[in-house]
Design an enzyme around this catalytic site. Structure first.
Site, PDB file in Angstrom:
ATOM      1  N   LYS A   9      -1.709 -16.343   8.624  1.00 43.66           N
ATOM      2  CA  LYS A   9      -0.878 -15.487   9.479  1.00 43.66           C
ATOM      3  C   LYS A   9      -0.049 -16.250  10.524  1.00 43.66           C
ATOM      4  O   LYS A   9       1.061 -16.648  10.226  1.00 43.66           O
ATOM      5  CB  LYS A   9      -1.733 -14.401  10.118  1.00 43.66           C
ATOM      6  CG  LYS A   9      -2.160 -13.348   9.098  1.00 43.66           C
ATOM      7  CD  LYS A   9      -2.580 -12.033   9.725  1.00 43.66           C
ATOM      8  CE  LYS A   9      -2.596 -10.915   8.715  1.00 43.66           C
ATOM      9  NZ  LYS A   9      -3.870 -10.705   8.030  1.00 43.66           N
ATOM     10  N   TYR A  18     -12.446  -7.526   6.428  1.00 44.82           N
ATOM     11  CA  TYR A  18     -11.264  -7.601   5.570  1.00 44.82           C
ATOM     12  C   TYR A  18     -10.918  -9.066   5.357  1.00 44.82           C
ATOM     13  O   TYR A  18     -10.772  -9.822   6.326  1.00 44.82           O
ATOM     14  CB  TYR A  18     -10.053  -6.871   6.183  1.00 44.82           C
ATOM     15  CG  TYR A  18      -8.828  -7.037   5.312  1.00 44.82           C
ATOM     16  CD1 TYR A  18      -8.676  -6.284   4.149  1.00 44.82           C
ATOM     17  CD2 TYR A  18      -7.860  -7.992   5.600  1.00 44.82           C
ATOM     18  CE1 TYR A  18      -7.579  -6.472   3.310  1.00 44.82           C
ATOM     19  CE2 TYR A  18      -6.759  -8.184   4.766  1.00 44.82           C
ATOM     20  CZ  TYR A  18      -6.634  -7.427   3.628  1.00 44.82           C
ATOM     21  OH  TYR A  18      -5.561  -7.625   2.790  1.00 44.82           O
ATOM     22  N   TYR A  34       0.814  -1.220   0.000  1.00 43.18           N
ATOM     23  CA  TYR A  34       0.000   0.000   0.000  1.00 43.18           C
ATOM     24  C   TYR A  34       0.852   1.276   0.000  1.00 43.18           C
ATOM     25  O   TYR A  34       0.665   2.150   0.838  1.00 43.18           O
ATOM     26  CB  TYR A  34      -0.951   0.021   1.208  1.00 43.18           C
ATOM     27  CG  TYR A  34      -1.664  -1.282   1.449  1.00 43.18           C
ATOM     28  CD1 TYR A  34      -2.697  -1.692   0.607  1.00 43.18           C
ATOM     29  CD2 TYR A  34      -1.302  -2.117   2.505  1.00 43.18           C
ATOM     30  CE1 TYR A  34      -3.342  -2.910   0.812  1.00 43.18           C
ATOM     31  CE2 TYR A  34      -1.947  -3.331   2.709  1.00 43.18           C
ATOM     32  CZ  TYR A  34      -2.958  -3.719   1.865  1.00 43.18           C
ATOM     33  OH  TYR A  34      -3.589  -4.908   2.082  1.00 43.18           O
ATOM     34  N   ASP A  73     -13.411 -16.559   8.759  1.00 45.70           N
ATOM     35  CA  ASP A  73     -12.043 -16.175   8.413  1.00 45.70           C
ATOM     36  C   ASP A  73     -11.301 -15.900   9.718  1.00 45.70           C
ATOM     37  O   ASP A  73     -11.457 -14.843  10.324  1.00 45.70           O
ATOM     38  CB  ASP A  73     -12.088 -14.939   7.505  1.00 45.70           C
ATOM     39  CG  ASP A  73     -10.699 -14.414   7.174  1.00 45.70           C
ATOM     40  OD1 ASP A  73      -9.719 -14.863   7.791  1.00 45.70           O
ATOM     41  OD2 ASP A  73     -10.607 -13.525   6.305  1.00 45.70           O
TER      42      ASP A  73
HETATM   43  C1  LIG Z   1      -4.380 -10.719   6.690  1.00 46.96           C
HETATM   44  C2  LIG Z   1      -5.742 -11.239   6.482  1.00 46.96           C
HETATM   45  C3  LIG Z   1      -6.118 -11.850   5.268  1.00 46.96           C
HETATM   46  C4  LIG Z   1      -5.182 -11.955   4.089  1.00 46.96           C
HETATM   47  O1  LIG Z   1      -4.072 -12.746   4.349  1.00 46.96           O
HETATM   48  P1  LIG Z   1      -2.758 -12.597   3.441  1.00 46.96           P
HETATM   49  O2  LIG Z   1      -1.844 -13.651   3.960  1.00 46.96           O
HETATM   50  O3  LIG Z   1      -2.246 -11.209   3.647  1.00 46.96           O
HETATM   51  O4  LIG Z   1      -3.172 -12.842   2.035  1.00 46.96           O
HETATM   52  C5  LIG Z   1      -7.398 -12.349   5.171  1.00 46.96           C
HETATM   53  N1  LIG Z   1      -8.277 -12.248   6.194  1.00 46.96           N
HETATM   54  C6  LIG Z   1      -7.944 -11.693   7.367  1.00 46.96           C
HETATM   55  C7  LIG Z   1      -8.945 -11.654   8.471  1.00 46.96           C
HETATM   56  C8  LIG Z   1      -6.676 -11.137   7.547  1.00 46.96           C
HETATM   57  O5  LIG Z   1      -6.368 -10.552   8.707  1.00 46.96           O
END
Ligand SMILES: *Cc1c(COP(=O)(O)O)cnc(C)c1O
Length: 428
Positions: free
Chosen positions: A277, A147, A19, A248
């Site tokens: 992550k 997100y 970004y 997620d």
């Molecule tokens: C960071 C994140 C993503 C994306 O993961 P990347 O490894 O950066 O592609 C998706 N969902 C959530 C909730 C996140 O915090």
């Protein structure tokens, strides 16, 4: 020989950072090393890490167990293709992930990053309904302020008002958005909110494959904490309208909220769960999409195969790192450790509450948030934090901490003092 200045100049000329502008790049800091909760910059300056490198390095940097696990795997093999071949690190990791997630989640798909694991989840949902004779179920419902990543399908379920949707408007699938869950972990459930989801489901369920949400905390979309009872109720609605529920947990998984998964704050289980992550303790890029037999076997009905297969699927080094990370997590008492971290952050960040610039201070598990009344300018505040010896990277109005779990109370205090100082210098 190149000097540090040469490197930084080349960085500016050649490299895109997350970004950032190529014509007006923001300052970047050259890292020499990192150990425990400290990042050492070129020149020797040491920064206390409040970010866990985007929430992933939960055991700190340069951890001997993690290093050893990767070195051991490296002496065997770094990678083999996952088509037609398999290996113990992936099998052991799948076994472990199935064991630590709710019982119905028994099938594991490995991919390279969080965004891809979300793509995989969405594809699973669409393909499931297709195999079940409902090919029109191709769309998703999701709350605003979410997100889910930066790839196209993931972007289509991110908050629609944060800029990206305007930019890629024509290229993005139009999904169904509902309001974000009202904030407050202990705030009683608002039935009107659930009713608005019901209305969306009622009108559109024939087109809706799934409902995707970050459980308990909406992270990058605003660090919003909400009552997990909403998730229990959304599960009921999803069942009523034949909609798959996708959690997620890329940000919330592996202890961050004080339980192994945010899902563990609920009484239900999603149909599909994404993790990433912190999965490898921040050592390697790896993500996983878990699902239940209903979806996995449903897709495979009548000879169907799931249409996805990344080149580096189940990378053995990454799986070895994940196995070592999960073994370390097992050696902690997660609730005890994270409760302690939460109370340290609460105490240390409390003085910020009295600053005029601050709207709210809130903490949940290993997440501490100072929400300001006005957004900060990263170019201004980032060098100030570095000068104060901390690595904190705010976004918009949010200055937050997601430190490694092994951080000390003293280091939390250093981070909080720096936040207090920087915020107090902001214009009101
Ligand atoms: C960071 C994140 C993503 C994306 O993961 P990347 O490894 O950066 O592609 C998706 N969902 C959530 C909730 C996140 O915090």
């Amino acid at each position: 020989m190149k000097t540090p200045e040469d490197y930084l100049m080349l960085d500016k000329q050649l490299l895109w950072h997350p970004y950032t502008s190529m014509s007006h790049p923001s300052p970047h800091f050259l890292v020499e090393g990192a150990t425990g909760c400290e990042i050492t910059l070129d020149g020797g300056q040491v920064l206390v890490d409040g970010m866990s490198s985007w929430w992933s390095v939960i055991h700190g940097y340069n951890h001997p167990d993690m290093n050893q696990a990767i070195q051991t795997q490296l002496t065997q093999f770094a990678h083999v293709m996952f088509g037609g071949l398999t290996h113990k690190p992936a099998i052991e990791l799948a076994e472990k992930l199935v064991a630590i997630t709710p019982t119905p989640l028994r099938r594991v798909f490995f991919s390279d990053s969080g965004s891809v694991s979300v793509e995989v989840a969405l594809k699973m949902a669409i393909q499931y309904w297709n195999t079940q004779g409902q090919p029109n179920k191709q769309f998703f419902v999701t709350p605003k302020s979410g997100y889910h990543g930066d790839t196209f399908a993931a972007m289509s379920v991110c908050d629609p008002d944060n800029g990206m949707h305007n930019l890629f408007n024509e290229a993005l699938t139009q999904q169904f958005f509902v309001a974000p869950p009202p904030t407050g972990i202990h705030t009683p459930v608002d039935q009107a909110y659930l009713h608005s989801i019901r209305t969306t489901f009622e009108g559109n369920h024939q087109q809706i494959a799934g409902f995707i949400i970050e459980p308990l905390v909406q992270n990058a979309g605003g660090m919003r904490f909400y009552n997990p009872e909403y998730l229990n109720q959304i599960r009921v609605l999803c069942d009523e309208f034949n909609i798959l529920l996708i959690f997620d947990e890329i940000a919330t998984g592996f202890g961050r909220t004080g339980k192994y998964f945010a899902t563990d704050h609920t009484t239900i289980c999603p149909d599909i769960l994404c993790v990433g992550k912190a999965l490898t303790g921040g050592y390697m890029t790896l993500a996983a999409t878990l699902t239940n037999d209903k979806v996995a076997l449903g897709i495979s009905d009548e000879g169907g195969v799931f249409m996805h297969g990344p080149t580096f699927m189940g990378n053995p080094l990454a799986c070895a790192a994940a196995n070592a990370s999960l073994a370390l997590l097992d050696s902690y008492d997660i609730p005890q450790k994270i409760t302690q971290l939460e109370s340290w952050m609460k105490n240390a960040l409390a003085p910020c509450e009295s600053l005029e610039q601050v709207k709210e201070v809130r903490c949940l598990g290993g997440i501490g948030v100072v929400e300001l009344k006005k957004p900060v300018t990263l170019q201004d505040v980032q060098p100030k934090f570095v000068k104060l010896g901390v690595w904190v990277r705010p976004f918009g109005k949010l200055i937050y901490l997601m430190p490694p779990f092994i951080i000390s109370q003293e280091q939390i205090q250093t981070l909080a003092d720096a936040i207090y100082q920087v915020v107090s210098e902001e214009t009101v």
